[in-house]
Write a protein that holds these residues in place. Structure first.
Motif, short mmCIF file in Angstrom:
data_model
loop_
_atom_site.label_atom_id
_atom_site.label_comp_id
_atom_site.label_asym_id
_atom_site.label_seq_id
_atom_site.Cartn_x
_atom_site.Cartn_y
_atom_site.Cartn_z
N TRP A 27 108.50 67.39 -31.67
CA TRP A 27 109.90 67.62 -31.28
C TRP A 27 109.95 68.40 -29.96
O TRP A 27 110.72 68.05 -29.05
CB TRP A 27 110.63 68.38 -32.39
N LEU A 28 109.12 69.46 -29.84
CA LEU A 28 109.08 70.22 -28.59
C LEU A 28 108.65 69.33 -27.43
O LEU A 28 109.24 69.40 -26.35
CB LEU A 28 108.09 71.39 -28.70
N MET A 29 107.65 68.49 -27.65
CA MET A 29 107.19 67.59 -26.60
C MET A 29 108.32 66.67 -26.16
O MET A 29 108.52 66.44 -24.96
CB MET A 29 105.98 66.78 -27.05
N SER A 33 110.01 66.52 -22.47
CA SER A 33 110.04 65.24 -21.78
C SER A 33 111.45 64.90 -21.30
O SER A 33 111.63 64.49 -20.15
CB SER A 33 109.51 64.14 -22.71
N GLN A 34 112.43 65.08 -22.17
CA GLN A 34 113.83 64.81 -21.78
C GLN A 34 114.25 65.71 -20.63
O GLN A 34 114.92 65.27 -19.68
CB GLN A 34 114.75 65.02 -22.98
N TRP A 35 113.87 66.98 -20.71
CA TRP A 35 114.25 67.93 -19.67
C TRP A 35 113.57 67.59 -18.34
O TRP A 35 114.21 67.64 -17.29
CB TRP A 35 113.90 69.35 -20.12
N LEU A 36 112.28 67.24 -18.39
CA LEU A 36 111.58 66.86 -17.17
C LEU A 36 112.27 65.67 -16.50
O LEU A 36 112.47 65.66 -15.28
CB LEU A 36 110.12 66.52 -17.46
N ASP A 37 112.64 64.67 -17.31
CA ASP A 37 113.34 63.50 -16.77
C ASP A 37 114.66 63.90 -16.12
O ASP A 37 114.98 63.47 -15.02
CB ASP A 37 113.61 62.47 -17.87
N ALA A 64 117.01 78.54 -30.94
CA ALA A 64 116.22 79.57 -31.62
C ALA A 64 114.74 79.20 -31.67
O ALA A 64 113.89 80.06 -31.81
CB ALA A 64 116.75 79.77 -33.04
N ARG A 65 114.43 77.91 -31.58
CA ARG A 65 113.04 77.46 -31.67
C ARG A 65 112.47 77.24 -30.27
O ARG A 65 113.19 76.89 -29.35
CB ARG A 65 112.99 76.14 -32.44
N GLY A 66 111.16 77.42 -30.15
CA GLY A 66 110.51 77.15 -28.87
C GLY A 66 110.88 78.14 -27.79
O GLY A 66 111.09 77.77 -26.65
#
Length: 122
Positions: A27-29, A33-37, A64-66
């Motif tokens: 999920w973090l990956m 990935s979405q943010w990098l795009d 709250a996560r990551g």
């Protein structure tokens, strides 16, 4: 990174991660990935500095996560081992850095989980 998620998942399973931990890491990956795009940042540019920017955005959005670099260690280590991203940006290195590197390789060679290695390396 969309094509890399299954390989990362397989590695985490092979290393003995619990199913929920595997899903969390994938999920973090996916989020990174979405943010990098969205930011127009190539995956090859991913490093601790870029992840710090992502974490800042994540915190600002109330996630709250990551929220710490430790959460991203397994992904970053795996991406580096796969040759997707480069090695860490080298600053001044000393004897302690060399010792930590050798210790991390020793743990990896003995089959310790990336999560465990990350905890010892921090």
């Amino acid at each position: 990174m969309s094509g890399l998620e299954e390989g990362f998942r397989g590695e985490l399973v092979r290393l003995g991660y619990a199913p929920k931990s595997v899903e969390y890491q994938v999920w973090l990956m996916s989020r990174v990935s979405q943010w990098l795009d969205a930011e127009g940042i190539p995956v090859s540019a991913l490093d601790e500095t870029v992840i710090s920017r992502f974490i800042s955005m994540f915190r600002a959005a109330g996630q709250a996560r990551g929220r710490s670099m430790r959460s991203f260690w397994p992904m970053l280590v795996w991406l580096r081992r796969e040759g997707v991203v480069g090695p860490p940006v080298a600053g001044p290195r000393g004897d302690l850095d060399d010792l930590i590197d050798r210790y991390q390789r020793w743990m990896l060679d003995r089959g310790l989980a990336l999560r465990t290695i990350g905890r010892y390396a921090v």
